[in-house]
Design a protein around this motif. Sequence first.
Motif, PDB file in Angstrom:
ATOM      1  N   PHE A 160       0.836  -1.202   0.000  1.00 24.38           N
ATOM      2  CA  PHE A 160       0.000   0.000   0.000  1.00 24.38           C
ATOM      3  C   PHE A 160       0.876   1.259   0.000  1.00 24.38           C
ATOM      4  CE2 PHE A 160      -4.218  -1.686   2.006  1.00 24.38           C
ATOM      5  CZ  PHE A 160      -4.486  -2.342   0.825  1.00 24.38           C
ATOM      6  N   ASN A 161       1.912   1.266   0.856  1.00 20.70           N
ATOM      7  CA  ASN A 161       2.788   2.444   0.936  1.00 20.70           C
ATOM      8  C   ASN A 161       3.397   2.759  -0.429  1.00 20.70           C
ATOM      9  OD1 ASN A 161       2.203   2.363   3.664  1.00 20.70           O
ATOM     10  ND2 ASN A 161       4.223   1.637   4.291  1.00 20.70           N
ATOM     11  N   LEU A 162       3.925   1.716  -1.086  1.00 25.23           N
ATOM     12  CA  LEU A 162       4.553   1.921  -2.391  1.00 25.23           C
ATOM     13  C   LEU A 162       3.535   2.379  -3.433  1.00 25.23           C
ATOM     14  CD1 LEU A 162       6.876  -1.216  -2.459  1.00 25.23           C
ATOM     15  CD2 LEU A 162       7.607   1.162  -2.235  1.00 25.23           C
ATOM     16  N   HIS A 163       2.363   1.744  -3.427  1.00 23.76           N
ATOM     17  CA  HIS A 163       1.335   2.075  -4.411  1.00 23.76           C
ATOM     18  C   HIS A 163       0.822   3.505  -4.220  1.00 23.76           C
ATOM     19  CE1 HIS A 163      -2.053   1.800  -7.075  1.00 23.76           C
ATOM     20  NE2 HIS A 163      -2.916   1.920  -6.087  1.00 23.76           N
ATOM     21  N   GLU A 164       0.583   3.893  -2.967  1.00 28.28           N
ATOM     22  CA  GLU A 164       0.062   5.229  -2.713  1.00 28.28           C
ATOM     23  C   GLU A 164       1.093   6.309  -3.037  1.00 28.28           C
ATOM     24  OE1 GLU A 164      -1.244   4.729   1.303  1.00 28.28           O
ATOM     25  OE2 GLU A 164      -2.984   3.530   0.710  1.00 28.28           O
ATOM     26  N   GLU A 165       2.369   6.021  -2.811  1.00 23.37           N
ATOM     27  CA  GLU A 165       3.412   6.972  -3.204  1.00 23.37           C
ATOM     28  C   GLU A 165       3.464   7.094  -4.721  1.00 23.37           C
ATOM     29  OE1 GLU A 165       8.294   7.380  -3.058  1.00 23.37           O
ATOM     30  OE2 GLU A 165       7.249   6.335  -1.431  1.00 23.37           O
ATOM     31  N   THR A 189       9.257  22.317 -12.332  1.00 18.08           N
ATOM     32  CA  THR A 189       9.185  22.109 -10.883  1.00 18.08           C
ATOM     33  C   THR A 189       8.636  20.720 -10.562  1.00 18.08           C
ATOM     34  OG1 THR A 189       8.851  24.471 -10.488  1.00 18.08           O
ATOM     35  CG2 THR A 189       8.181  22.964  -8.735  1.00 18.08           C
ATOM     36  N   ALA A 190       7.568  20.321 -11.267  1.00 18.11           N
ATOM     37  CA  ALA A 190       6.981  18.999 -11.011  1.00 18.11           C
ATOM     38  C   ALA A 190       7.987  17.898 -11.315  1.00 18.11           C
ATOM     39  CB  ALA A 190       5.713  18.820 -11.846  1.00 18.11           C
ATOM     40  N   GLN A 191       8.731  18.037 -12.423  1.00 19.59           N
ATOM     41  CA  GLN A 191       9.723  17.025 -12.779  1.00 19.59           C
ATOM     42  C   GLN A 191      10.845  16.967 -11.742  1.00 19.59           C
ATOM     43  OE1 GLN A 191      11.408  17.590 -16.670  1.00 19.59           O
ATOM     44  NE2 GLN A 191      12.804  15.852 -16.493  1.00 19.59           N
ATOM     45  N   SER A 192      11.309  18.139 -11.288  1.00 18.65           N
ATOM     46  CA  SER A 192      12.384  18.165 -10.289  1.00 18.65           C
ATOM     47  C   SER A 192      11.907  17.593  -8.964  1.00 18.65           C
ATOM     48  CB  SER A 192      12.868  19.601 -10.089  1.00 18.65           C
ATOM     49  OG  SER A 192      13.468  20.107 -11.272  1.00 18.65           O
ATOM     50  N   LEU A 193      10.646  17.876  -8.598  1.00 21.59           N
ATOM     51  CA  LEU A 193      10.103  17.320  -7.352  1.00 21.59           C
ATOM     52  C   LEU A 193      10.080  15.801  -7.395  1.00 21.59           C
ATOM     53  CD1 LEU A 193       7.037  19.460  -6.131  1.00 21.59           C
ATOM     54  CD2 LEU A 193       8.985  18.675  -4.767  1.00 21.59           C
ATOM     55  N   VAL A 194       9.575  15.243  -8.489  1.00 25.41           N
ATOM     56  CA  VAL A 194       9.508  13.776  -8.603  1.00 25.41           C
ATOM     57  C   VAL A 194      10.903  13.173  -8.509  1.00 25.41           C
ATOM     58  CG1 VAL A 194       8.929  11.868 -10.150  1.00 25.41           C
ATOM     59  CG2 VAL A 194       7.359  13.802  -9.931  1.00 25.41           C
ATOM     60  N   GLN A 195      11.876  13.779  -9.206  1.00 22.07           N
ATOM     61  CA  GLN A 195      13.240  13.258  -9.164  1.00 22.07           C
ATOM     62  C   GLN A 195      13.842  13.385  -7.769  1.00 22.07           C
ATOM     63  OE1 GLN A 195      14.759  11.633 -11.608  1.00 22.07           O
ATOM     64  NE2 GLN A 195      12.989  11.898 -12.956  1.00 22.07           N
ATOM     65  N   ALA A 196      13.604  14.528  -7.117  1.00 17.58           N
ATOM     66  CA  ALA A 196      14.168  14.744  -5.786  1.00 17.58           C
ATOM     67  C   ALA A 196      13.573  13.775  -4.767  1.00 17.58           C
ATOM     68  CB  ALA A 196      13.928  16.188  -5.348  1.00 17.58           C
ATOM     69  N   LEU A 197      12.276  13.490  -4.891  1.00 18.42           N
ATOM     70  CA  LEU A 197      11.605  12.614  -3.928  1.00 18.42           C
ATOM     71  C   LEU A 197      11.972  11.152  -4.142  1.00 18.42           C
ATOM     72  CD1 LEU A 197       8.134  14.377  -4.008  1.00 18.42           C
ATOM     73  CD2 LEU A 197       9.748  14.387  -2.099  1.00 18.42           C
ATOM     74  N   THR A 198      12.533  10.844  -5.301  1.00 15.10           N
ATOM     75  CA  THR A 198      12.931   9.455  -5.577  1.00 15.10           C
ATOM     76  C   THR A 198      14.444   9.286  -5.573  1.00 15.10           C
ATOM     77  OG1 THR A 198      12.696   9.933  -7.948  1.00 15.10           O
ATOM     78  CG2 THR A 198      10.841   8.873  -6.844  1.00 15.10           C
ATOM     79  N   GLY A 199      15.183  10.310  -5.001  1.00 14.62           N
ATOM     80  CA  GLY A 199      16.603  10.080  -4.729  1.00 14.62           C
ATOM     81  C   GLY A 199      17.598  10.901  -5.483  1.00 14.62           C
ATOM     82  N   SER A 200      17.193  11.900  -6.268  1.00 14.01           N
ATOM     83  CA  SER A 200      18.143  12.695  -7.049  1.00 14.01           C
ATOM     84  C   SER A 200      18.583  13.922  -6.238  1.00 14.01           C
ATOM     85  CB  SER A 200      17.505  13.129  -8.376  1.00 14.01           C
ATOM     86  OG  SER A 200      18.343  14.053  -9.040  1.00 14.01           O
ATOM     87  N   SER A 201      19.850  13.970  -5.820  1.00 11.62           N
ATOM     88  CA  SER A 201      20.353  15.102  -5.033  1.00 11.62           C
ATOM     89  C   SER A 201      20.488  16.362  -5.877  1.00 11.62           C
ATOM     90  CB  SER A 201      21.697  14.746  -4.398  1.00 11.62           C
ATOM     91  OG  SER A 201      22.635  14.387  -5.417  1.00 11.62           O
ATOM     92  N   GLY A 202      20.766  16.190  -7.186  1.00 16.06           N
ATOM     93  CA  GLY A 202      20.900  17.345  -8.063  1.00 16.06           C
ATOM     94  C   GLY A 202      19.607  18.138  -8.164  1.00 16.06           C
ATOM     95  N   ASP A 203      18.475  17.433  -8.205  1.00 17.67           N
ATOM     96  CA  ASP A 203      17.188  18.115  -8.298  1.00 17.67           C
ATOM     97  C   ASP A 203      16.830  18.782  -6.977  1.00 17.67           C
ATOM     98  OD1 ASP A 203      15.795  17.497 -11.029  1.00 17.67           O
ATOM     99  OD2 ASP A 203      16.786  15.633 -10.443  1.00 17.67           O
ATOM    100  N   TRP A 258       6.533  18.023   0.792  1.00 20.77           N
ATOM    101  CA  TRP A 258       6.430  16.716   0.123  1.00 20.77           C
ATOM    102  C   TRP A 258       7.291  15.670   0.820  1.00 20.77           C
ATOM    103  CZ3 TRP A 258       3.634  14.681  -3.908  1.00 20.77           C
ATOM    104  CH2 TRP A 258       2.748  15.545  -4.543  1.00 20.77           C
ATOM    105  N   GLN A 259       8.493  16.044   1.215  1.00 19.94           N
ATOM    106  CA  GLN A 259       9.368  15.083   1.897  1.00 19.94           C
ATOM    107  C   GLN A 259       8.748  14.631   3.213  1.00 19.94           C
ATOM    108  OE1 GLN A 259      12.982  17.451   2.015  1.00 19.94           O
ATOM    109  NE2 GLN A 259      13.938  16.217   0.383  1.00 19.94           N
TER     110      GLN A 259
END
Length: 594
Positions: free
Chosen positions: A452-457, A510-524, A540-541
């Motif tokens: 559920f956690n993975l799916h809802e994220e 912004t939306a693209q950078s948020l998705v990348q940052a929330l999934t592990g991209s330090s550059g974003d 979001w975090q």
Amino acid sequence: HTRHTRRLPARAACCRSVASVMSLFSAAASPGCLLGGQAEVKVPGFWLEAGSMLTPLAAVAPTIPSPADDNIQPAQGDDLLAPNATSAARLNRVVCVSSANVGYSKAAKETHVLPSALEYHAIIEETAHAGEFALMLKMTLEYESAFPEEGMVVWLKKHQQFINDEKTSELMLIETAFEDYVQGKWIPITTDIRYAEEAEAIVQAVVTSDSGQTAGRVTTQGAVEDAKLGPVGERGRIVLTYRCEQLYAYGETSLGPVASRQMLVPLALQLPWAAFDNPAGNCRIHATVRGPAGTVRLDPATNILAYRDLQRSLRAEAGAGAAQCAVLPTASAGADASWTFSRSSLPPMPTMVLTILSVPNIDDSWEKVEAAVPRASRARLMLPVDSAPLLRVQQPGGFPAHLVRCSVETEAPARSPGSRRVHVDITISDASGSTGMRCASAGGQRSVRQCFNLHEERRVLKRLEGIPKLRAAGVLLDDDVWVQEFVVFDHGVRAHFSIEARVGDLDGQTAQSLVQALTGSSGDVAALERAGKQALLNSWQSALQSLRGLTPGGATSFVAGLSKAKESYTQTVKRKFPGAAFTTYVNFDTDGGN
């Protein structure tokens, strides 16, 4: 099918009329005879219902041109079936439950028991794609106790099946209901079932106690569906609802002077059977097949060769020594596009209720008139292909005109620049103890709650990616607000958190950078900080950290989660944005029902 025996109630008749059974189902082949110089074709084992009687299917064969008329021999791969015929492998066919066991509180258990009544209710529906059809089927199995003074438990197994031998689509079980016959009427049985082990425990507790209650449960294991009902008194019912998303269908070839634009959908409902001297044959059967409006049955007289070729294909599939009968039911009285077959006893040999439905294609006799409509309107104007005299109208002054068909796809109304909309996505999510079970689709490595956690994220990030597209299309404006609300419950409210953002702040980059940052991209992360979006990133975090940390535990109260969601929506969200228009979507994530 296997021949079964069944102990009958003392008040039930213990035999049937041998003469009546043999007259209805004596499927002996008869040679063709000449009628006015033309050969009459008889289809062995196929019966046409006429009132209460069944008559052998026979008709004079129409003259159909063939390459053989010019001495052209068939080559390998040529289809030698008659026009409008189908094969046994392609025939949409439903098979009844193969066996059931019955147990009593005192009397000995019975095995391989046939039902005392069987009902099929089949509805053929058009899908969103032209020329494609789906099936909704309700199968009702009634079992009558041989010892009504004792409690009776019914346990049946049904093999899951494809809709035909070519395995084009599966027949999926989507709903199960249990009913008990109490004081002259059927009473639905409801139980609170969280998952299979608890359901089995409920059934066993009811069966082994004298509580006066009845329980039911269904499980699916491998390729077998397993249902258990009991204890019941005089009678009990198991109602199985199935859906098939795609039936086999094919275009009809016209054998008359007018070209056909129909689609043919063949459907066979297989009946259980018992030898005519077997008391188990005392079973009421009722089958209804309903098609879309305007549907007719493929005419057996005109298409006798198509029915003959289907019979030959069925015989070849079953083997020379096996018999397979088919009954073509009569049209239901007072109902359009519906056919019904009823009898008070089972046939003495394998028998199917066969309908080949001819369904009209409502758009086939119309052509598009593209130039008449501006592109932005999303409308289609269509004129009849034929002269269509019934669509002619008279204008004032007596000038003739034709009616046209207009199909309109409506668009969302245009937004005024100063308007404001708040769109809320509410996720109400179950974190009770049962979500600690291992999830088979994850290879048993994760619990249901972790899935559920993975799916809802994943769901909320996909929605985030969609916001810039809705903004670009004008559905959402810069001053609109997007809210993600999470309510997590067990027997109370486990967690409650939310994300709120102005749509204008969620541009594509912004939306693209948020998705990348929330999934592990330090550059974003650094890019968002430079763009002054640190507060947005933090919100979001924080929300995703809360979501990822959810674990199972506790009892279950759906009311607690729903009440909290309602309270937050009405007292917090709506009060915060007075005068705004609201749209809301609710996801309810749970592993079961109570």
